[in-house]
Design an enzyme around this catalytic site. Structure first.
Site, PDB file in Angstrom:
ATOM      1  N   LYS A  68       0.836  -1.203   0.000  1.00  0.00           N
ATOM      2  CA  LYS A  68       0.000   0.000   0.000  1.00  0.00           C
ATOM      3  C   LYS A  68       0.873   1.256   0.000  1.00  0.00           C
ATOM      4  O   LYS A  68       0.597   2.226  -0.710  1.00  0.00           O
ATOM      5  CB  LYS A  68      -0.939   0.007   1.199  1.00  0.00           C
ATOM      6  N   GLU A 127       0.177  14.216   6.062  1.00  0.00           N
ATOM      7  CA  GLU A 127       0.765  13.010   6.649  1.00  0.00           C
ATOM      8  C   GLU A 127       2.043  12.666   5.882  1.00  0.00           C
ATOM      9  O   GLU A 127       2.045  11.820   4.997  1.00  0.00           O
ATOM     10  CB  GLU A 127      -0.256  11.881   6.546  1.00  0.00           C
TER      11      GLU A 127
END
Length: 337
Positions: free
Chosen positions: A206, A287
């Site tokens: 991912k 992030e």
């Protein structure tokens, strides 16, 4: 099971709502408008088709000691938000409490039970002070990779967009009783939660896309399909992915899909704004460190050159600092003809 969800945002809200609707004893640890809304009305889940369900059998509090010991604690906030709550999380612990970590990117526990020369090495990009590792011991952790997409559309209201996979795994790859219990609990709520024998490989799979497309999109204000169909940005993404793959390989990770297939998958998503671009447009702290900075850190630990990743990381960190200093956001606005 008694389950505490720390954070009732897009993913925490989805997970908590589905678990509660399946009959689990769910407590949301939340603040502000979400706390007020869930305390009064429960949590509402809106399906992709528009069907609404309300889980009223939930509790909500901003006091960890009020929630008390839990069977499962779900950490459902972004990686850079965990340190702020870490000292309170132990108030939710009983003797056998497990913590399911749902952060994107390289987790603070990455080298726990990893083996080899880097066994036990802290990941300072995501846990600079060591507080998270000290307060949320890796021995309690079940790793988890989040694939669903959802959105918090109002306080206490979550829209499920697509996806239902939450693969889980012990850090040592074992098929323990507790990881199977977590898997069964999530499966009972309608999720697909297979137990993996290498949760780190799934994290990298991912992350492989996130560490490239998120920062490129936030810097260029472009969607996934734009990045993939513009040759220079497609090649930049591929270069970053090749560097990340080299780091992962030195850590014993093999990718189960090819680089081109991973890029093609992103392209098929279409005109989608990544979460980092959405954060930049909204003026939220992006992030960065778990998705990009931690890969840079692991590259240095494995003595792997990552010039493309390093450059993009420097630029997006500067963007984040500028936004913070000026208390601003960055968003393109169409110029009237």
């Amino acid at each position: 099971m008694k389950i505490a969800i720390i954070g009732a945002g897009a993913i925490g809200g989805l997970v908590g709502a589905k678990l509660a609707l399946a009959g689990e004893d769910v407590t949301f640890i939340v603040r502000g408008a979400n706390l007020d809304a869930i305390s009064r009305n429960g949590i509402k889940l809106v399906s992709a088709e528009g069907e609404e369900q309300v889980a009223r059998n939930v509790k909500a509090t901003d006091r960890y000691d009020e929630a008390g010991p839990q069977d499962i604690v779900v950490l459902a906030m972004k990686a850079h938000q965990v340190e702020a709550v870490a000292s309170d999380v132990p108030k939710l612990f009983g003797p056998d409490t497990v913590v399911v970590t749902m952060q994107n990117g390289i987790p603070y526990w990455y080298f726990h039970k990893h083996g080899g020369a880097l066994e036990g090495t802290p990941v300072r990009s995501v846990d600079p002070s060591g507080t998270v590792a000290a307060k949320i011991p890796a021995q309690r952790v079940i790793g988890c990779v989040v694939y669903p997409a959802s959105e918090l559309i109002a306080p206490g209201v979550v829209k499920h967009i697509e996806g239902d996979r939450f693969p889980v795994g012990e850090l040592d790859g074992s098929a323990s009783e507790r990881v199977n219990s977590v898997s069964a609990c999530f499966t009972g709520a309608g999720f697909k939660a297979p137990v993996l024998d290498n949760i780190r490989a799934e994290i990298w799979l991912k992350l492989w896309g996130n560490l490239t497309f998120n920062p490129i999109s936030s810097l260029s204000h472009s969607t996934l399909v734009d990045i993939c169909q513009y040759p220079p940005s497609r090649e930049l993404a591929a270069a970053m992915m090749r560097e990340a793959q080299a780091v992962a390989h030195k850590l014993g990770i093999e990718f189960r899909v090819t680089l081109e297939k991973r890029i093609a998958g992103a392209e098929k998503v279409g005109k989608h704004k990544t979460s980092m671009l959405q954060d930049v447009e909204a003026g939220r702290a992006p992030e960065i460190d778990a998705l990009v900075g931690a890969v840079v850190e692991l590259a240095r630990l494995t003595e792997t050159p990552t010039p493309h990743i390093d450059t993009v990381y420097s630029l997006v960190k500067l963007l984040a600092r500028t936004m913070e200093d000026q208390r601003g956001r960055v968003k393109l606005h169409e110029i009237a003809a």
